[in-house]
Design an enzyme around this catalytic site. Structure first.
Site, PDB file in Angstrom:
ATOM      1  N   GLU A  45      38.428  27.496  53.932  1.00 28.05           N
ATOM      2  CA  GLU A  45      38.677  26.043  54.049  1.00 28.05           C
ATOM      3  C   GLU A  45      40.066  25.722  53.513  1.00 28.05           C
ATOM      4  OE1 GLU A  45      35.788  23.546  51.991  1.00 28.05           O
ATOM      5  OE2 GLU A  45      37.318  22.004  51.728  1.00 28.05           O
ATOM      6  N   ARG A  49      45.447  18.341  51.719  1.00 27.53           N
ATOM      7  CA  ARG A  49      45.991  17.627  50.556  1.00 27.53           C
ATOM      8  C   ARG A  49      47.481  17.836  50.411  1.00 27.53           C
ATOM      9  NH1 ARG A  49      41.494  19.265  46.046  1.00 27.53           N
ATOM     10  NH2 ARG A  49      39.797  19.216  47.545  1.00 27.53           N
ATOM     11  N   LYS A 133      27.588  19.469  52.089  1.00 28.97           N
ATOM     12  CA  LYS A 133      28.351  19.918  50.919  1.00 28.97           C
ATOM     13  C   LYS A 133      27.839  19.112  49.727  1.00 28.97           C
ATOM     14  CE  LYS A 133      33.054  19.493  49.082  1.00 28.97           C
ATOM     15  NZ  LYS A 133      34.414  20.029  49.252  1.00 28.97           N
TER      16      LYS A 133
HETATM   17  C1  3PG Z   1      37.723  20.713  45.890  1.00 27.06           C
HETATM   18  O1  3PG Z   1      37.517  20.032  46.877  1.00 27.06           O
HETATM   19  O2  3PG Z   1      38.643  20.549  45.082  1.00 27.06           O
HETATM   20  C2  3PG Z   1      36.774  21.800  45.765  1.00 27.06           C
HETATM   21  O3  3PG Z   1      35.599  21.255  45.379  1.00 27.06           O
HETATM   22  C3  3PG Z   1      37.220  22.894  44.901  1.00 27.06           C
HETATM   23  O4  3PG Z   1      36.790  22.683  43.642  1.00 27.06           O
HETATM   24  P1  3PG Z   1      37.154  23.747  42.535  1.00 27.06           P
HETATM   25  O5  3PG Z   1      38.668  23.741  42.431  1.00 27.06           O
HETATM   26  O6  3PG Z   1      36.501  23.194  41.286  1.00 27.06           O
HETATM   27  O7  3PG Z   1      36.607  25.055  42.985  1.00 27.06           O
END
Ligand code: 3PG
Length: 212
Positions: A45, A49, A133
């Site tokens: 994924e 961002r 999710k």
């Molecule tokens: C996110 O969208 O930031 C994910 O949930 C990843 O989270 P993490 O950095 O805590 O694994």
């Protein structure tokens, strides 16, 4: 079960952990994805961002054999369309809006929508969603919380994400309503900026060895 749900499930079942990537430099996308695939993590994924995200999706979709690239942090219809256009094979959102549900209904590319409460799960079940999710997993109540949803909301499967690492991933993967977990820990910023692809493959292999 609908075709899109089947498609999404078969992607999520490729591995116990879906890497969640924040890619600052599109040039790192291909070696990073190759390193993850080499460690056994094929479904990847890439979050929308950063300015580099769509180009990263495009490059991984075109150039990384064995990868199944998806786009995350999809917040609206425009993101959805751009991510699909770049070659995303699945779409992930942190929560759910009517706009997202509408665009997902008309798309061939499946949505993994975010939910964090029983009411949100119930609303998505009414829309026909069986795979969600769970976000932000640790902060929302962790594995104990998700376990508590498994009996009343049986039949719904989750990919918990947020605050998960090698240390606590098994707490989730051992639950009957968890198909896989998501996490960024397999691609730490320091290793990516150092170009330590062997280090990333090692983290991916460890994650891949987790048994649900
Ligand atoms: C996110 O969208 O930031 C994910 O949930 C990843 O989270 P993490 O950095 O805590 O694994």
């Amino acid at each position: 079960m609908g075709d899109k749900t089947e498609k999404l499930l078969s992607t999520l079942k490729l591995q116990p952990v879906v890497p969640v990537l924040i890619i600052e430099d599109a040039k790192t996308a291909v070696p990073l994805a190759r390193a993850l695939v080499a460690g056994g993590l094929k479904a990847i994924e890439i979050t929308l961002r950063t300015d580099a995200a769509l180009e990263a999706v495009r490059l991984v979709a075109q150039e990384v054999e064995g990868a199944v690239v998806g786009a995350g942090t999809i917040l609206n219809a425009a993101h959805y369309a751009a991510a699909v256009d770049a070659g995303s094979q699945f779409i992930v959102s942190p929560g759910t809006t009517q706009e997202l549900l509408d665009v997902a209904r008309d798309s061939d590319i499946p949505l993994l929508p975010g939910a964090a409460t029983a009411s949100e799960v119930m609303a998505l079940r009414e829309e026909g969603y069986k795979v969600l999710k769970f976000f932000p997993a640790e902060q929302a109540g962790g594995a104990a919380y998700l376990k508590a949803l498994s009996s009343p909301l049986a039949g719904t499967l989750f990919c918990p994400t947020g605050g998960i690492s090698l240390k606590n991933a098994m707490d989730y993967l051992s639950l009957p309503n968890v198909v896989c977990v998501g996490g960024s820990w397999v691609a730490p910023k320091e290793l990516v900026s150092a170009g330590d692809w062997a280090g990333i493959t090692k983290l991916a292999s460890e994650a891949c060895a987790l048994k649900g």
